[in-house]
Design a protein around this motif. Structure first.
Motif, PDB file in Angstrom:
ATOM      1  N   VAL A   1       1.635 -25.044  -4.032  1.00 18.63           N
ATOM      2  CA  VAL A   1       1.054 -26.325  -3.981  1.00 18.63           C
ATOM      3  C   VAL A   1       1.406 -26.795  -2.273  1.00 18.63           C
ATOM      4  N   ALA A   2       2.609 -26.265  -1.725  1.00 15.77           N
ATOM      5  CA  ALA A   2       2.664 -26.674  -0.247  1.00 15.77           C
ATOM      6  C   ALA A   2       1.651 -25.865   0.525  1.00 15.77           C
ATOM      7  N   LEU A   3       1.279 -24.863   0.120  1.00 13.15           N
ATOM      8  CA  LEU A   3       0.311 -23.933   0.948  1.00 13.15           C
ATOM      9  C   LEU A   3      -1.111 -24.539   0.807  1.00 13.15           C
ATOM     10  N   LEU A   4      -1.441 -25.143  -0.383  1.00  9.22           N
ATOM     11  CA  LEU A   4      -2.738 -25.784  -0.529  1.00  9.22           C
ATOM     12  C   LEU A   4      -2.874 -26.881   0.247  1.00  9.22           C
ATOM     13  N   ARG A   5      -1.624 -27.717   0.219  1.00 10.80           N
ATOM     14  CA  ARG A   5      -1.986 -29.033   1.060  1.00 10.80           C
ATOM     15  C   ARG A   5      -1.864 -28.744   2.270  1.00 10.80           C
ATOM     16  N   ALA A   6      -1.146 -27.709   2.637  1.00 15.73           N
ATOM     17  CA  ALA A   6      -1.022 -27.353   4.132  1.00 15.73           C
ATOM     18  C   ALA A   6      -2.492 -26.892   4.683  1.00 15.73           C
ATOM     19  N   ARG A   7      -3.338 -26.267   4.113  1.00 15.69           N
ATOM     20  CA  ARG A   7      -4.735 -25.941   4.240  1.00 15.69           C
ATOM     21  C   ARG A   7      -5.658 -26.984   3.901  1.00 15.69           C
TER      22      ARG A   7
END
Length: 611
Positions: A250-256
């Protein structure tokens, strides 16, 4: 209206807190495995010293490094071999005894872990050659540390509550597609953090919970290593890994700032939810007993449906508080999801009830059955609240559909207006005033349903769901009715205390050396045929020989008794093997002790007799 809504919310929170405290302070419930038989049998007299103590359980059990403690008649702990299973029998636990045992009565305190991850403990006695009084008195208590049990139960409840809200919110966002999800991010993050914290606490407390020791032992490296080597510990570690993996994704998707397609989102949520639910179903009641693969599948679907409905309710309630006007499309989709969840809950619930109960009689005669009845009552109340919510949702949907429809002018009115205009153009003379077409009557619309009524019915569902979650947690730590009935038919120990009722009564005749205590054992302490044993201790704590001892029992509430036990002197202790108790209740045990021809006294104490 807001005041009433706030009052209901506070009442819900207070109720949840009360139930949480009740769960934490409750006595530890019996687990899945129960003793089917023991060798040597409880209370038996062996002609020769046995080489092993073997317990056979209704399900497979795991062993601890300290599963057996054997005490001799003087309360000295014997040095025994390590506990192990009988060859090819995972449902047994045994310990090797010393080669030579003196004559007398020995006490065995045991503690194992059932296949569904709950510890089971108990005690038994056997005698070599003859029965003697034991200085140990009642069997040593191995029921567990109360603080550890309370903390472990609270962590289990928080884990259930958190996973319900986390998975329910994920399902709500992925399927119902609310227009704004910002309001759900903070509660979902709080649920994820609470679930990780509760899981970490369960992992740390697992070893002290199994061994019945203090919470201070949780940070021991040996305890953590032992927990990691067990199936419940491995599943808790897998749960932590899944949560960390999901948080990273989830953190990776939000960062990108990447937004996945709806189908991929639904598939990811379903895969994560199923894997997380398996860490529960593979560690509890479904993992032992009949039809294990089918039971694990049913338990997994049951947990997922529960989370989708109850956790989705909380997400819907928060959405309704922030949304104006009501998101009708979201309400419609949630109604479908809730209906599917209820269907799955009913089907899997019926199967699990049949698997756990085994008979209709167990529904009222066992703790599991009575807890299940309470859960059914709570679920019925939940369904009634859900029916109200569905009614208000239907009215809101119809109101929204009527509001979006544009009122059309009837064709006959248009024809009349066109004909009148044409006649006006053809007619000579002054221009007459064109006739006005009649105003069309407005379409009949259904009355709009107040949104606050829907909010209140959803809030009522959420409040009752807290009770359902508490009862579900209690069911997972309660001995199923099938196992309880099987253990009762075998006449064995099913709880963490000795089945025999032991009562100690002091006495004092007033004469020199005429004081002491009487230790009276009523076995099994239930309605029906019982054996009675009494041992008299003198003022110095040693065995005392007296000329006469009489025991009787009276049930004052039913005006029954006194019933004479007719115990006889067996050389050092008094006993009878045939004494019948007709009714359960709190009986009054009276003992008349005669120490000389002139000195005697009658003393009494209450004794609880179960059904």
């Amino acid at each position: 209206m807001r005041d009433g809504h706030r009052w209901l919310r506070r009442l819900t929170l207070l109720g949840a807190g009360f139930l949480l405290m009740l769960l934490g302070s409750a006595a530890p419930a019996s687990a899945h495995a129960a003793v089917r038989e023991s060798a040597p049998g409880d209370g038996t007299v062996q002609r020769t010293a046995p080489r092993h103590v073997t317990l056979t359980f209704t399900e497979s059990v795991g062993l601890l490094t300290d599963s057996f403690r054997v005490y001799d008649p003087r309360n000295h702990r014997l040095r025994t071999g390590p506990a192990d299973h009988a060859p090819g029998r995972s449902d047994t636990a045994r310990v090797t005894l010393p080669a030579k045992l003196a004559k007398g009565t020995y006490t065995v305190a045991w503690r194992v872990v059932s296949a569904d991850s709950h510890p089971v403990s108990g005690a038994l006695t056997f005698s070599v050659g003859k029965r003697t009084a034991t200085a140990a008195g009642p069997a040593p208590d191995r029921t567990g540390n109360p603080a550890t049990t309370a903390l472990y139960n609270i962590a289990r409840y928080l884990a259930y509550l958190s996973v319900a809200f986390l998975l329910g919110t994920a399902a709500f966002v992925a399927y119902c597609r609310p227009p704004a999800t910002a309001a759900l991010r903070t509660p979902a993050l709080a649920a994820a953090c609470a679930l990780m914290t509760a899981t970490a606490a369960l992992l740390l407390l697992r070893s002290p919970y199994e061994r019945g020791t203090s919470p201070a032992d949780a940070l021991s490296l040996s305890s953590l290593a032992h927990t990691a080597s067990t199936r419940p510990g491995a599943l808790l570690l897998a749960r932590l890994a899944l949560l960390l993996l999901a948080a990273g994704a989830v953190a990776l998707l939000r960062a990108r700032r990447t937004r996945l397609p709806r189908r991929i989102t639904l598939a990811a949520v379903a895969l994560f939810s199923t894997a997380l639910a398996l860490t529960w179903s593979a560690a509890e009641h479904a993992s032992a007993g009949l039809q294990v693969p089918l039971a694990i599948t049913s338990a997994t679907l049951h947990l997922l449906a529960m989370a989708a409905w109850l956790g989705g309710l909380a997400a819907l309630l928060r959405t309704l508080r922030r949304a104006a006007p009501a998101p009708v499309a979201v309400l419609t989709r949630f109604s479908r999801m809730a209906f599917a969840s209820v269907t799955v809950l009913v089907v899997t619930g019926v199967y699990q009830s049949w698997r756990g109960l085994g008979s209709w009689q167990a529904l009222t005669d066992t703790t599991y059955g009575r807890t299940l009845l309470a859960k059914l009552a709570a679920v019925t109340a939940l369904l009634l609240a859900a029916a109200c919510s569905r009614t208000w949702t239907t009215r809101l949907t119809r109101s929204a559909a009527a509001a979006t429809a544009t009122p059309a002018v009837p064709s006959r009115v248009l024809e009349q207006a066109t004909a009148g205009a044409a006649a006006t153009v053809r007619a000579p003379g002054p221009s007459p005033v064109p006739p006005r077409p009649p105003k069309p009557s407005p379409p009949v619309r259904p009355p709009a349903a107040p949104l606050h009524l829907l909010r209140r019915s959803v809030l009522a569902e959420a409040a009752v769901s807290v009770v359902v979650l508490v009862l579900t947690t209690l069911l997972t730590s309660t001995l199923p009715g099938r196992a309880a009935t099987e253990a009762a038919d075998a006449g064995t120990v099913t709880t963490g205390i000795p089945r025999a009722s032991v009562t100690t009564i002091p006495f004092d005749t007033g004469a020199a050396g005429g004081s002491g205590t009487i230790q009276i054992t009523l076995d099994p302490g239930r309605v029906g045929r019982n054996s009675v044993q009494a041992v008299v201790y003198g003022p110095d704590g040693g065995l005392a020989a007296i000329p006469e001892l009489r025991l009787s029992l009276t049930l004052p509430t039913r005006r029954i008794g006194p019933l004479d036990t007719r115990i006889t002197d067996r050389g050092g202790y008094w006993s009878t093997n045939a004494f019948d108790l007709p009714l359960p209740g709190t009986w009054t045990l009276k003992a008349t002790v005669r120490v000389t021809d002139l000195d005697q006294v009658t003393v009494s104490a209450p004794v609880r007799v179960t059904g």
